[in-house]
Design a protein around this motif. Sequence first.
Motif, PDB file in Angstrom:
ATOM      1  N   GLN A  36      33.256  20.608  74.978  1.00 36.28           N
ATOM      2  CA  GLN A  36      33.580  21.924  75.535  1.00 36.28           C
ATOM      3  C   GLN A  36      32.521  22.973  75.149  1.00 36.28           C
ATOM      4  O   GLN A  36      32.839  24.136  74.862  1.00 36.28           O
ATOM      5  N   LYS A  37      31.262  22.570  75.138  1.00 32.12           N
ATOM      6  CA  LYS A  37      30.197  23.452  74.650  1.00 32.12           C
ATOM      7  C   LYS A  37      30.058  24.721  75.494  1.00 32.12           C
ATOM      8  O   LYS A  37      29.737  25.794  74.963  1.00 32.12           O
ATOM      9  N   LYS A  38      30.320  24.633  76.775  1.00 34.83           N
ATOM     10  CA  LYS A  38      30.207  25.815  77.631  1.00 34.83           C
ATOM     11  C   LYS A  38      31.292  26.836  77.295  1.00 34.83           C
ATOM     12  O   LYS A  38      31.026  28.050  77.282  1.00 34.83           O
ATOM     13  N   ASP A  39      32.489  26.372  77.017  1.00 39.44           N
ATOM     14  CA  ASP A  39      33.611  27.278  76.734  1.00 39.44           C
ATOM     15  C   ASP A  39      33.627  27.753  75.288  1.00 39.44           C
ATOM     16  O   ASP A  39      34.274  28.766  74.968  1.00 39.44           O
ATOM     17  N   PHE A  40      32.942  27.030  74.414  1.00 40.93           N
ATOM     18  CA  PHE A  40      32.935  27.396  72.990  1.00 40.93           C
ATOM     19  C   PHE A  40      31.495  27.504  72.488  1.00 40.93           C
ATOM     20  O   PHE A  40      31.117  26.911  71.481  1.00 40.93           O
ATOM     21  N   LEU A  41      30.720  28.305  73.197  1.00 45.04           N
ATOM     22  CA  LEU A  41      29.330  28.550  72.809  1.00 45.04           C
ATOM     23  C   LEU A  41      29.295  29.464  71.585  1.00 45.04           C
ATOM     24  O   LEU A  41      29.918  30.519  71.567  1.00 45.04           O
ATOM     25  N   PHE A  42      28.565  29.040  70.567  1.00 51.10           N
ATOM     26  CA  PHE A  42      28.462  29.818  69.330  1.00 51.10           C
ATOM     27  C   PHE A  42      27.020  30.278  69.160  1.00 51.10           C
ATOM     28  O   PHE A  42      26.103  29.476  69.062  1.00 51.10           O
ATOM     29  N   GLN A  43      26.827  31.600  69.115  1.00 57.60           N
ATOM     30  CA  GLN A  43      25.479  32.153  68.993  1.00 57.60           C
ATOM     31  C   GLN A  43      25.295  32.958  67.710  1.00 57.60           C
ATOM     32  O   GLN A  43      24.307  33.677  67.576  1.00 57.60           O
TER      33      GLN A  43
ATOM     34  N   SER B  94      37.150  20.553  64.531  1.00 56.01           N
ATOM     35  CA  SER B  94      37.974  19.420  64.968  1.00 56.01           C
ATOM     36  C   SER B  94      38.882  19.815  66.130  1.00 56.01           C
ATOM     37  O   SER B  94      39.109  19.026  67.046  1.00 56.01           O
ATOM     38  N   LEU B  95      39.411  21.043  66.109  1.00 54.82           N
ATOM     39  CA  LEU B  95      40.264  21.501  67.208  1.00 54.82           C
ATOM     40  C   LEU B  95      39.489  21.564  68.515  1.00 54.82           C
ATOM     41  O   LEU B  95      40.018  21.227  69.580  1.00 54.82           O
ATOM     42  N   ILE B  96      38.236  22.005  68.431  1.00 54.53           N
ATOM     43  CA  ILE B  96      37.405  22.101  69.630  1.00 54.53           C
ATOM     44  C   ILE B  96      36.985  20.714  70.103  1.00 54.53           C
ATOM     45  O   ILE B  96      37.142  20.361  71.284  1.00 54.53           O
ATOM     46  N   ASN B  97      36.465  19.911  69.188  1.00 51.50           N
ATOM     47  CA  ASN B  97      35.918  18.605  69.561  1.00 51.50           C
ATOM     48  C   ASN B  97      36.989  17.601  69.986  1.00 51.50           C
ATOM     49  O   ASN B  97      36.718  16.686  70.772  1.00 51.50           O
ATOM     50  N   LYS B  98      38.208  17.779  69.503  1.00 55.92           N
ATOM     51  CA  LYS B  98      39.322  16.913  69.913  1.00 55.92           C
ATOM     52  C   LYS B  98      40.096  17.500  71.095  1.00 55.92           C
ATOM     53  O   LYS B  98      41.110  16.946  71.514  1.00 55.92           O
ATOM     54  N   LYS B  99      39.605  18.652  71.591  1.00 57.73           N
ATOM     55  CA  LYS B  99      40.185  19.342  72.753  1.00 57.73           C
ATOM     56  C   LYS B  99      41.652  19.721  72.537  1.00 57.73           C
ATOM     57  O   LYS B  99      42.460  19.706  73.470  1.00 57.73           O
ATOM     58  N   VAL B 100      41.964  20.069  71.295  1.00 59.28           N
ATOM     59  CA  VAL B 100      43.295  20.584  70.997  1.00 59.28           C
ATOM     60  C   VAL B 100      43.434  22.002  71.553  1.00 59.28           C
ATOM     61  O   VAL B 100      44.519  22.448  71.901  1.00 59.28           O
ATOM     62  N   VAL B 101      42.314  22.718  71.623  1.00 59.11           N
ATOM     63  CA  VAL B 101      42.289  24.080  72.176  1.00 59.11           C
ATOM     64  C   VAL B 101      41.417  24.101  73.421  1.00 59.11           C
ATOM     65  O   VAL B 101      40.573  23.227  73.621  1.00 59.11           O
ATOM     66  N   ASN B 102      41.629  25.099  74.279  1.00 60.81           N
ATOM     67  CA  ASN B 102      40.771  25.283  75.449  1.00 60.81           C
ATOM     68  C   ASN B 102      40.658  26.772  75.744  1.00 60.81           C
ATOM     69  O   ASN B 102      41.346  27.600  75.149  1.00 60.81           O
ATOM     70  N   LYS B 103      39.807  27.117  76.692  1.00 62.11           N
ATOM     71  CA  LYS B 103      39.442  28.520  76.915  1.00 62.11           C
ATOM     72  C   LYS B 103      40.577  29.364  77.498  1.00 62.11           C
ATOM     73  O   LYS B 103      40.531  30.597  77.411  1.00 62.11           O
TER      74      LYS B 103
END
Length: 343
Positions: free
Chosen positions: A184-191, A262-271
Amino acid sequence: MKKLLNTLYVTSENSYLGLDGENIVVYDEQKEVGRLPLHNLEGIVSFGYRGTSPALMGACMDRNISLCYLTPQGKFLARVTGKTRGNVVLREQQYISCKDEKISLGIAKNCISGKVYNARWILERAIRDHAMQIDTERVKKASLQLKDSLEFIQNADSKEQLRGYEGEAASIYFSVFNELILQQKKDFLFQGRNKRPPLDNVNAMLSFVYTLLTNQITSALEVVGLDPYVGCLHTDRPGRASLSLDLLEEFRAVYADRFVLSLINKKVVNKKNFTQKENGAVIMDDELRKRLLTEWQNKKKEVITHPFLKEKVEWGMVPYVQAMLLARYLRGDLDGYPVFLWK
């Protein structure tokens, strides 16, 4: 129930504590689930609402055993101590130590060393496990820079210098944090790290989890009798839990950051559960906050081997162990504060 460093932790929220002779007895739904002699206990911590028998309370007060009560989520409620017992001596030593530049700098160095060591461990593990999905060269460079930072931190001559090294190390770590987001790199971009307010989805979750962890550490410090508002590195301000923030540093990467990743990479959360306000602040909706709290409670139940004690403990108990170790150091029982170094 779990005994650590002469303190009994009763983690079941349905437990009732009673007395049988010289033993504390733990009941769950009127059924005995455990017992332990009182004579080798210094404290009892209960995560529940059902309470304690008056007989046990009296026995604890007679034997100078402190009783602490927390909610099942870990929020501090109260501490009960006997006539001659209190935390005056410990707190006096804490205040003296925190005002002593040499002692407080030593504790602060350990906390920041733990922060950087654990952050580097996160990067090294990503290189080992996800070499094909990340920019390995970039992450390895950051890891080596953090390794150099550890030497600078240990040689810091002042807190101002230490804060500078800590800031540089944090900047290095967060410069490659986006590499650790594998899904989910597009929805969880960290800058970059931002707060007050958080300006993206990742920072919104990081700030929320840091707050949860800070509250957990504050409860742990209250349980052992330390003052959470008098710290070694973070300056004292009214209403600021400075010592909690000191201990938070060693847990940020290995406990909070890994949890968010882990929440992001396991898709427990979304945008869909995030909203951006007119001022750019990103906020989470109630559904997501409830989900995060549920996942956080599950995370706290995961069992690890504590690197200093070499005993199996739940993640949720680690801040309590560190608070006890800090108290033991301040009392003179340990030569130094053994910061949490994850392996």
